[in-house]
Design an enzyme around this catalytic site. Structure first.
Site, PDB file in Angstrom:
ATOM      1  N   GLY A  46       0.764  -1.241   0.000  1.00 41.27           N
ATOM      2  CA  GLY A  46       0.000   0.000   0.000  1.00 41.27           C
ATOM      3  C   GLY A  46       0.792   1.288   0.000  1.00 41.27           C
ATOM      4  N   GLU A 101       4.111   4.025   6.056  1.00 37.26           N
ATOM      5  CA  GLU A 101       2.896   3.217   5.939  1.00 37.26           C
ATOM      6  C   GLU A 101       1.823   4.023   5.214  1.00 37.26           C
ATOM      7  OE1 GLU A 101       1.400   0.667   5.616  1.00 37.26           O
ATOM      8  OE2 GLU A 101       0.633  -0.217   7.474  1.00 37.26           O
ATOM      9  N   ASP A 102       0.930   3.342   4.514  1.00 36.06           N
ATOM     10  CA  ASP A 102      -0.137   4.044   3.803  1.00 36.06           C
ATOM     11  C   ASP A 102      -1.201   4.530   4.770  1.00 36.06           C
ATOM     12  OD1 ASP A 102      -0.956   1.470   4.399  1.00 36.06           O
ATOM     13  OD2 ASP A 102      -1.751   1.024   2.407  1.00 36.06           O
ATOM     14  N   ASP A 105      -4.907   2.132  10.798  1.00 41.00           N
ATOM     15  CA  ASP A 105      -6.333   1.961  11.053  1.00 41.00           C
ATOM     16  C   ASP A 105      -6.506   1.509  12.507  1.00 41.00           C
ATOM     17  OD1 ASP A 105      -9.075   1.633  10.521  1.00 41.00           O
ATOM     18  OD2 ASP A 105      -8.812  -0.355   9.677  1.00 41.00           O
ATOM     19  N   PHE A 154     -14.064   3.576   4.256  1.00 46.93           N
ATOM     20  CA  PHE A 154     -13.046   2.875   3.473  1.00 46.93           C
ATOM     21  C   PHE A 154     -12.546   3.745   2.325  1.00 46.93           C
ATOM     22  CE2 PHE A 154     -11.548  -0.126   0.263  1.00 46.93           C
ATOM     23  CZ  PHE A 154     -10.743  -0.945   1.027  1.00 46.93           C
ATOM     24  N   VAL A 155     -11.230   3.813   2.164  1.00 47.88           N
ATOM     25  CA  VAL A 155     -10.652   4.622   1.091  1.00 47.88           C
ATOM     26  C   VAL A 155      -9.832   3.770   0.123  1.00 47.88           C
ATOM     27  CG1 VAL A 155     -10.623   6.820   2.335  1.00 47.88           C
ATOM     28  CG2 VAL A 155      -8.705   5.238   2.579  1.00 47.88           C
ATOM     29  N   ARG A 167      -5.012   0.793  -6.914  1.00 48.16           N
ATOM     30  CA  ARG A 167      -3.757   1.310  -6.352  1.00 48.16           C
ATOM     31  C   ARG A 167      -3.130   2.387  -7.231  1.00 48.16           C
ATOM     32  NH1 ARG A 167      -2.265  -2.048  -2.094  1.00 48.16           N
ATOM     33  NH2 ARG A 167      -2.667  -4.276  -2.355  1.00 48.16           N
TER      34      ARG A 167
HETATM   35  P1  5GP Z   1      -4.320  -1.705  10.837  1.00 48.78           P
HETATM   36  O1  5GP Z   1      -3.403  -2.879  11.010  1.00 48.78           O
HETATM   37  O2  5GP Z   1      -3.786  -0.423  11.393  1.00 48.78           O
HETATM   38  O3  5GP Z   1      -5.713  -2.007  11.310  1.00 48.78           O
HETATM   39  O4  5GP Z   1      -4.550  -1.493   9.297  1.00 48.78           O
HETATM   40  C1  5GP Z   1      -3.550  -1.254   8.467  1.00 48.78           C
HETATM   41  C2  5GP Z   1      -3.841  -1.828   7.099  1.00 48.78           C
HETATM   42  O5  5GP Z   1      -5.242  -2.062   6.870  1.00 48.78           O
HETATM   43  C3  5GP Z   1      -3.425  -0.852   6.065  1.00 48.78           C
HETATM   44  O6  5GP Z   1      -2.059  -0.964   5.758  1.00 48.78           O
HETATM   45  C4  5GP Z   1      -4.325  -1.223   4.909  1.00 48.78           C
HETATM   46  O7  5GP Z   1      -3.739  -2.276   4.186  1.00 48.78           O
HETATM   47  C5  5GP Z   1      -5.592  -1.717   5.556  1.00 48.78           C
HETATM   48  N1  5GP Z   1      -6.618  -0.658   5.580  1.00 48.78           N
HETATM   49  C6  5GP Z   1      -7.144  -0.042   6.664  1.00 48.78           C
HETATM   50  N2  5GP Z   1      -8.061   0.863   6.327  1.00 48.78           N
HETATM   51  C7  5GP Z   1      -8.128   0.848   4.976  1.00 48.78           C
HETATM   52  C8  5GP Z   1      -8.900   1.591   4.009  1.00 48.78           C
HETATM   53  O8  5GP Z   1      -9.738   2.466   4.316  1.00 48.78           O
HETATM   54  N3  5GP Z   1      -8.672   1.286   2.707  1.00 48.78           N
HETATM   55  C9  5GP Z   1      -7.778   0.347   2.295  1.00 48.78           C
HETATM   56  N4  5GP Z   1      -7.645   0.143   0.994  1.00 48.78           N
HETATM   57  N5  5GP Z   1      -7.028  -0.363   3.182  1.00 48.78           N
HETATM   58  C10 5GP Z   1      -7.201  -0.115   4.502  1.00 48.78           C
HETATM   59 MG    MG Z   2      -0.495  -0.925   4.596  1.00 49.72          MG
END
Ligand code: 5GP
Ligand code: MG
Length: 177
Positions: A46, A101-102, A105, A154-155, A167
């Site tokens: 990402g 990181e992208d 969440d 969600f984005v 992407r």
């Molecule tokens: P976390 O581990 O912090 O819950 O989530 C991190 C990962 O969840 C991100 O690197 C991404 O891959 C995915 N993610 C979380 N929210 C989104 C979103 O709104 N859109 C997309 N495409 N991926 C997300």
């Molecule tokens: Mg990611």
């Protein structure tokens, strides 16, 4: 409006808004690490587009490593979901590490990654994320550099995918309500 796989998305952050913020993040990082060398660890997939634009504006000596976190079910542990860091070739000992990181969440990815990074004895570790969802966050490691704090929707786009697609989009889109 854009269609990605079976869903429709509206523009949320334009290419111009994103690039302005990315530049500002790069300047802050360059200030904070003035005269120091930084090892940037890019979390694939990402963060690839964000990392490319961010790194072009970084003004300190920069090494870059591209990694993936992969989960595997280890040994005899019944529920043993273990995270493994793949693709890291450099030693981290004594280095200033900035993770790119992208989106942060829930924070689970960072909760898995950061202990693995600290085990390798870096001098410092910071997290730089383009997007952050504060309402969803329940992790232990807050991001140090945040581009945009956003709501829970969600984005997709600018590196982020939906069903493996989207992407390549220049802007960031939010799921249509
Ligand atoms: P976390 O581990 O912090 O819950 O989530 C991190 C990962 O969840 C991100 O690197 C991404 O891959 C995915 N993610 C979380 N929210 C989104 C979103 O709104 N859109 C997309 N495409 N991926 C997300
Ligand atoms: Mg990611």
């Amino acid at each position: 409006m854009v269609q990605v796989s079976d869903k429709q998305f509206d523009v949320f952050l334009s290419e111009e808004e994103i690039l302005r913020e990315v530049r500002s993040l790069a300047w802050r990082i360059s200030e904070d690490y003035r005269d120091k060398e930084v090892l940037f660890i890019v979390l694939l997939n990402g963060a690839f587009m964000f990392a490319a634009d961010l790194l072009k504006e970084i003004q300190v000596p920069a090494a870059v490593s591209f990694v993936k976190l992969s989960s595997y079910h280890g040994g005899t542990e019944s529920s043993g979901k273990v995270q493994e860091l793949i693709g890291l070739n450099e030693t981290l000992e004594g280095k200033n590490v900035v993770i790119i990181e992208d989106i942060v969440d829930t924070g689970t990815t960072m909760d898995n990654l950061i202990p693995i990074v600290y085990e390798k004895l870096p001098a410092s570790v910071k997290i730089c994320t383009l997007l952050y969802k504060p309402e969803a966050f329940k992790g232990n490691f807050l991001p140090d550099y945040v581009g945009f704090s956003i709501s829970n929707a969600f984005v997709v786009g600018y590196g982020l995918d939906y069903n493996g697609l989207g992407r390549n989009l220049k802007a960031i889109y939010q799921l249509k309500k």
